[in-house]
Design a protein around this motif. Structure first.
Motif, mmCIF file in Angstrom:
data_model
loop_
_atom_site.group_PDB
_atom_site.id
_atom_site.type_symbol
_atom_site.label_atom_id
_atom_site.label_comp_id
_atom_site.label_asym_id
_atom_site.label_seq_id
_atom_site.Cartn_x
_atom_site.Cartn_y
_atom_site.Cartn_z
ATOM 1 N N CYS A 203 0.550 16.413 -0.259
ATOM 2 C CA CYS A 203 0.357 16.303 1.202
ATOM 3 C C CYS A 203 -0.959 15.616 1.531
ATOM 4 N N ALA A 204 -2.009 15.956 0.793
ATOM 5 C CA ALA A 204 -3.352 15.438 1.113
ATOM 6 C C ALA A 204 -3.460 13.937 0.874
ATOM 7 N N ARG A 205 -2.496 13.374 0.131
ATOM 8 C CA ARG A 205 -2.554 11.936 -0.144
ATOM 9 C C ARG A 205 -2.218 11.092 1.084
ATOM 10 N N THR A 206 -1.523 11.648 2.053
ATOM 11 C CA THR A 206 -1.281 10.891 3.308
ATOM 12 C C THR A 206 -1.363 11.919 4.433
ATOM 13 N N ALA A 207 -2.568 12.201 4.908
ATOM 14 C CA ALA A 207 -2.724 13.367 5.787
ATOM 15 C C ALA A 207 -3.396 13.054 7.113
ATOM 16 N N LEU A 208 -3.716 11.800 7.390
ATOM 17 C CA LEU A 208 -4.299 11.395 8.684
ATOM 18 C C LEU A 208 -5.559 12.193 9.017
ATOM 19 N N GLY A 209 -6.256 12.672 7.995
ATOM 20 C CA GLY A 209 -7.479 13.452 8.253
ATOM 21 C C GLY A 209 -7.199 14.800 8.875
ATOM 22 N N THR A 210 -5.983 15.345 8.717
ATOM 23 C CA THR A 210 -5.683 16.630 9.362
ATOM 24 C C THR A 210 -5.747 17.813 8.393
ATOM 25 N N LEU A 211 -5.942 17.554 7.092
ATOM 26 C CA LEU A 211 -6.054 18.682 6.160
ATOM 27 C C LEU A 211 -7.497 18.952 5.779
ATOM 28 N N GLY A 212 -8.389 18.036 6.094
ATOM 29 C CA GLY A 212 -9.784 18.170 5.725
ATOM 30 C C GLY A 212 -10.387 16.801 5.484
ATOM 31 N N VAL A 213 -11.595 16.805 4.935
ATOM 32 C CA VAL A 213 -12.299 15.543 4.683
ATOM 33 C C VAL A 213 -12.152 15.191 3.205
ATOM 34 N N LEU A 214 -11.622 14.008 2.934
ATOM 35 C CA LEU A 214 -11.543 13.537 1.547
ATOM 36 C C LEU A 214 -12.964 13.166 1.141
ATOM 37 N N SER A 215 -13.480 13.917 0.180
ATOM 38 C CA SER A 215 -14.861 13.675 -0.229
ATOM 39 C C SER A 215 -14.900 12.617 -1.333
ATOM 40 N N THR A 216 -14.312 12.930 -2.470
ATOM 41 C CA THR A 216 -14.214 11.902 -3.515
ATOM 42 C C THR A 216 -12.744 11.688 -3.859
ATOM 43 N N VAL A 217 -12.462 10.487 -4.321
ATOM 44 C CA VAL A 217 -11.088 10.126 -4.664
ATOM 45 C C VAL A 217 -11.095 9.439 -6.027
ATOM 46 N N THR A 218 -10.211 9.862 -6.922
ATOM 47 C CA THR A 218 -10.041 9.179 -8.209
ATOM 48 C C THR A 218 -8.732 8.415 -8.165
ATOM 49 N N LEU A 219 -8.846 7.111 -8.418
ATOM 50 C CA LEU A 219 -7.676 6.231 -8.333
ATOM 51 C C LEU A 219 -7.376 5.617 -9.696
ATOM 52 N N ARG A 220 -6.099 5.318 -9.905
ATOM 53 C CA ARG A 220 -5.705 4.559 -11.085
ATOM 54 C C ARG A 220 -6.185 3.124 -10.957
ATOM 55 N N CYS A 221 -6.620 2.536 -12.075
ATOM 56 C CA CYS A 221 -6.921 1.100 -12.055
ATOM 57 C C CYS A 221 -6.354 0.451 -13.312
ATOM 58 N N VAL A 222 -6.320 -0.857 -13.307
ATOM 59 C CA VAL A 222 -5.663 -1.605 -14.392
ATOM 60 C C VAL A 222 -6.628 -2.690 -14.870
ATOM 61 N N PRO A 223 -6.375 -3.264 -16.038
ATOM 62 C CA PRO A 223 -7.225 -4.385 -16.452
ATOM 63 C C PRO A 223 -7.160 -5.509 -15.414
ATOM 64 N N GLN A 224 -8.317 -6.137 -15.219
ATOM 65 C CA GLN A 224 -8.416 -7.259 -14.266
ATOM 66 C C GLN A 224 -7.294 -8.285 -14.523
ATOM 67 N N PHE A 225 -6.778 -8.873 -13.450
ATOM 68 C CA PHE A 225 -5.736 -9.891 -13.649
ATOM 69 C C PHE A 225 -5.851 -10.974 -12.581
ATOM 70 N N ASN A 226 -5.344 -12.135 -12.950
ATOM 71 C CA ASN A 226 -5.283 -13.250 -11.994
ATOM 72 C C ASN A 226 -3.882 -13.353 -11.425
ATOM 73 N N LEU A 227 -3.797 -13.975 -10.248
ATOM 74 C CA LEU A 227 -2.489 -14.207 -9.620
ATOM 75 C C LEU A 227 -2.299 -15.694 -9.351
ATOM 76 N N ARG A 228 -1.101 -16.167 -9.623
ATOM 77 C CA ARG A 228 -0.731 -17.531 -9.235
ATOM 78 C C ARG A 228 -0.056 -17.442 -7.864
ATOM 79 N N VAL A 229 -0.601 -18.176 -6.912
ATOM 80 C CA VAL A 229 -0.094 -18.122 -5.534
ATOM 81 C C VAL A 229 0.770 -19.346 -5.282
ATOM 82 N N SER A 230 1.977 -19.137 -4.789
ATOM 83 C CA SER A 230 2.771 -20.309 -4.402
ATOM 84 C C SER A 230 3.414 -20.075 -3.031
ATOM 85 N N TYR A 231 3.531 -21.159 -2.284
ATOM 86 C CA TYR A 231 4.131 -21.123 -0.944
ATOM 87 C C TYR A 231 5.334 -22.049 -0.916
#
Ligand SMILES: Cc1cc2nc3c(=O)[nH]c(=O)nc-3n(C[C@H](O)[C@H](O)[C@H](O)COP(=O)(O)OP(=O)(O)OC[C@H]3O[C@@H](n4cnc5c(N)ncnc54)[C@H](O)[C@@H]3O)c2cc1C
Length: 462
Positions: A166-194
């Motif tokens: 619930c606290a992951r999407t709570a609009l600030g109604t469950l309390g104050v998110l003090s610290t957050v640990t997030l998943r991260c991945v090895p740096q990567f480049n993106l090829r952009v095409s239009y």
């Protein structure tokens, strides 16, 4: 902690909503956050946390204590081996992305803006695009939440798992998110095409288009027949020399839209003429390669207003056809394109992507009365196609409209009533969109056994 004088006026980034809180505090440590919440609770003052104020609605507004987390920022720890990064809640996504980049890491996906706080983005279901990617909040592995009783709770998939979801999407109604640990991945480049294609071709093959690259999006001016398609593919190729110049192409487009919005403020029907029948985007038709976070986000200096709904992926083409009919019938247009993105499902009960692969439809408008009418015209269309409004964007939905759209709405309300029985983190706006806190008659036990609907596939687009 800097203590503002009573009554400073606060406005959101867009300048479209504001409030005059009785007190504005900007804590810099967790102890200060705890002390501020406790003191407010003791004197019966409501509290609303605010990050960078980039939500287009009154989510952060209060006449009590506005807890401004914009000075509560910094990267606390990076565990490259585990692929985890821990930050203070007020850290901006851009600061986090740059800090990860310096260590050879990245977030797997991002929305279009780098200025929002991590906690604000998580709390509102902020998302980028890509069928394998759920909203940012799905990347949270642990968080520390300061609740109304002044306690600091550490939550993750093992410790109070239902409260964590619930606290992951709570609009600030469950309390104050003090610290957050997030998943991260090895740096990567993106090829952009239009490329451009007739809108009908894209809509007829929507599912194939949505799966054709790691991250896809298209922009479309509703009086035109063709849409501009953008595909981002992970690549081992190095950054190309023209990357910096390419990066600002979208910013230049937005500045032009802002100017056209000013010129056309008297009459939304004049917009296609002002843009020219054959509006030529500054976006290049060529490909380039850049670091992922520099491709995902771009500077957005022009203030505007936006509405976005998260629809079932398969309902999105019909919703866009209906949107086209509505806007063409009115003959009224925004100078900004309709932006269409896609995403994986999420298991956080109030995530707009809860339980389903999602098509996101966004309309941005200049902040003039006639343009805001456009948002009123399209909102029912998106709602009728199963849309759930983005929590951080403009919408008129109430709790009565929203509750049936979220299967675990009641679970969220039970958790809310348990953590904040007196509604310390409530406001007029949260009463509108979530209803008032209804304390449980008997003590509520938030079950660690309950779980999401088995049908809910997290990251189900991969
Ligand atoms: C130019 C622009 C581009 C955008 N692009 C995207 C996009 O690509 N994708 C997308 O999904 N959205 C996008 N948004 C929407 C926006 O990113 C989200 O609404 C996000 O919440 C804003 O983060 P913030 O830090 O400004 O949060 P705020 O607006 O400050 O707060 C949002 C909510 O989070 C709560 N909150 C803030 N900090 C905390 C905390 N520490 N603890 C608990 N609750 C907290 C607040 O109480 C409030 O309810 C965009 C907005 C703008 C203005």
């Amino acid at each position: 902690m800097s203590t503002g004088q009573p009554g400073p006026r606060w406005r959101n980034w867009s300048g479209t909503v504001g409030c005059r809180p009785a007190q504005l505090l900007a804590p810099t440590t967790e102890d200060e956050v705890v002390a501020a919440v406790r003191a407010a609770g003791e004197r019966g003052s409501p509290v609303r946390p605010v990050g960078s104020g980039h939500s287009f609605n009154a989510l952060a507004c209060t006449d009590g204590l506005l807890l401004d987390l914009s000075r509560y920022r910094g990267v606390l720890a990076v565990d490259a081996a585990a692929g985890e990064v821990t930050v203070l809640g007020g850290t901006t996504l851009g600061e986090l992305a740059e800090a990860l980049d310096r260590r050879g890491l990245a977030l797997a996906n991002l929305g279009t803006l780098a200025e929002q706080s991590v906690a604000g983005a998580i709390s509102t279901g902020n998302h980028g695009s890509g069928l394998a990617h759920a909203p940012l909040s799905a990347q949270v592995v642990r968080l520390r939440l300061v609740t109304a009783d002044g306690r600091v709770r550490t939550l993750d998939a093992d410790r109070e798992p239902e409260v964590f979801r619930c606290a992951r999407t709570a609009l600030g109604t469950l309390g104050v998110l003090s610290t957050v640990t997030l998943r991260c991945v090895p740096q990567f480049n993106l090829r952009v095409s239009y490329r451009t294609e007739p809108l009908d071709t894209v809509l007829d093959g929507f599912a194939d288009w949505a799966a054709e690259a790691d991250h896809v999006a298209f922009s479309w001016l509703p009086w035109q027949e063709r849409a501009g398609l953008r595909a981002l593919r992970v690549t081992a190729a190095p950054r190309t020399r023209d990357a910096v110049r390419r990066r600002y192409a979208t910013t230049i487009d937005e500045v032009r839209c802002g100017l056209i919005g000013l010129a056309g403020r008297a009459d939304t029907r004049a917009v296609p003429w002002l843009k020219g029948r054959r509006w030529r985007s500054t976006r290049p038709a060529v490909e380039y390669v850049d670091a992922s976070h520099r491709v995902f986000t771009f500077p957005q200096p022009v203030r505007f207003l936006a509405l976005e709904h998260a629809l079932p992926l398969e309902a999105t083409p019909d919703a866009l056809r209906a949107l086209r009919r509505t806007l063409r019938r009115a003959g009224a247009y925004s100078p900004y394109s309709v932006l269409v993105r896609v995403g994986a499902g999420d298991d956080s009960p109030l995530s707009p992507a809860y339980g389903r692969r999602t098509g996101y439809v966004n309309l941005t408008v200049p902040r003039t009365a006639g343009q805001v009418e456009l948002l009123r015209a399209i909102e029912p269309v998106l709602r009728d196609h199963g849309g759930r409004p983005h929590w951080g964007k403009a919408h008129t939905a109430t709790a009565e409209v929203l509750a049936p759209r979220y299967r675990e709405w009641a679970l969220f309300q039970r958790v809310r009533a348990t953590l904040d029985p007196d509604g310390v983190f409530a406001s007029d706006y949260t009463d509108r969109v979530l209803g008032p806190v209804r304390p449980a008659r008997a003590p509520t036990v938030v079950s660690a056994q309950a779980g999401p609907d088995p049908a809910v596939a997290v990251g189900d687009g991969g």
